[in-house]
Design a protein around this motif. Structure first.
Motif: not given
Ligand code: PEP
Ligand code: MN
Length: 339
Positions: A204-207, A235-236, A268-276, A292-297
């Protein structure tokens, strides 16, 4: 350069053309689609003469590829690539949600979160054991012990795991990890990219925080150049002048990556905004844009999380967001994994 072959060409003639390229010291990426067969040539193609290649009667067309990324280029491989990991398909309409805490903190924590995200419908468990922290005084992760706890959560729940590597020295510890994450801060760690290329493991290669799309795809090209084609882009969020959010989600990265490359891309919407509070709207945007998917904290106790609590959903919130994701993914014609 790509060489497009005529349909139904004789294998013997194709082999002869392949040998011609091999004799010139070029690497060949062979792509057999439903209707077309393509040779993608990597190496010094400046000495190739298009007329000489067209003289082979199996050749339909020759096209120079101007972009520096070749093997990950959609011109080399017109169909979407599907990565298969632990019985899950990723890409080409197969949609995966990877979820879990920023960091593994204890066995009780990771197992509780794993059980909850599995029940809600996640297909992978995420959790950091080696953490890239801005401050050397911040919690650095449980490291090797954290990996053991992740594997224990995998054993108990059956969820495959995704976790970050920070040094090629640790590769042996990652033997049973299903997807190795290469974090934003290491996107241009070229030694690590080469070792991951040689590992053959799904990556999983993060930008990178300020990486252009070309630099991002060139990082993926490094992994391909090492012989590993199991790359998922992520994309994070990138750095901009905006201070109210941690990073700025570059939603255009999804259609752009899909135009330029055949690789799957998740958000990755979690690191993108830093706000839940932004995880749900950004997840919706990701689905609508074609991700194609999401990675969520997600965390069992975000207030006391050792890392990234402010952007972590608690478990009931994750359940709600996941139900929304499932509805919207179905509406957009995606197939949620696991089937
Ligand atoms: C993470 O996934 O916890 C992480 C550190 O991500 P990134 O590399 O995108 O900052
Ligand atoms: Mn995090």
């Amino acid at each position: 350069m790509i060489v497009i072959l005529k349909p139904n060409s004789e294998q013997e003639r194709i082999d002869r053309l392949m040998q011609h390229f091999k004799d010139m010291g070029l690497a060949i990426h062979y792509s057999q689609g439903e209707n077309t067969t393509i040779f993608g040539l990597v190496g010094d193609t400046t000495k190739l003469d298009e007329g000489d290649i067209m003289a082979y009667d199996v050749v339909e067309r020759v096209q120079r590829v101007s972009e520096p990324f070749k093997a990950v280029n959609r011109k080399f491989h017109p169909e979407d690539t599907v990565i298969e990991v632990a019985g899950r398909k990723i890409g080409a309409g197969y949609f995966n949600v990877m979820a879990g805490p920023c960091s593994v903190e204890s066995e009780a924590q990771i197992v509780e979160v794993a059980e909850a995200v599995k029940k809600a419908g996640a297909s992978f468990l995420r959790g950091g054991a080696f953490k890239p922290r801005t401050s050397p005084y911040s919690f650095q992760g449980l490291e090797a012990e954290g990996l053991k706890l992740l594997l224990e959560a995998k054993r108990q729940t059956g969820l495959p795991i995704v976790t970050e590597i920070m040094s090629e020295k640790h590769l042996d510890l990652f033997a049973d990890v299903d997807i190795i994450q290469l974090g934003a801060r290491n996107m241009q760690n070229f030694m690590l990219l080469k070792e991951l290329g040689a590992s053959g493991k799904p990556i999983l290669l993060k930008r990178g925080l300020s990486a252009t799309m070309e630099e991002f795809l060139m990082a993926a090209e490094y992994i391909f150049a090492g012989g590993n084609t199991n790359v998922i882009l992520c994309e994070r969020g990138i750095r901009t002048f905006e201070k109210m959010i941690r990073n700025n989600l570059d939603i255009s990265a999804v259609p752009l990556a899909k135009t330029l490359s055949h690789l799957p891309i998740i958000i990755d919407p979690s690191h993108a905004a830093g706000r839940r509070d932004m995880v749900q709207p950004l997840s919706r945007a990701a689905i609508a844009a074609g991700a194609d998917g999401l990675i969520i904290e997600a965390h069992n106790d975000p207030k006391h999380a050792l890392c990234d609590g402010a952007q972590s959903l608690d478990l009931p919130q994750f359940d709600t967001v996941m139900a929304d994701i499932k509805r919207r993914a179905a509406f957009e014609g995606r197939e949620m994994m696991p089937l």
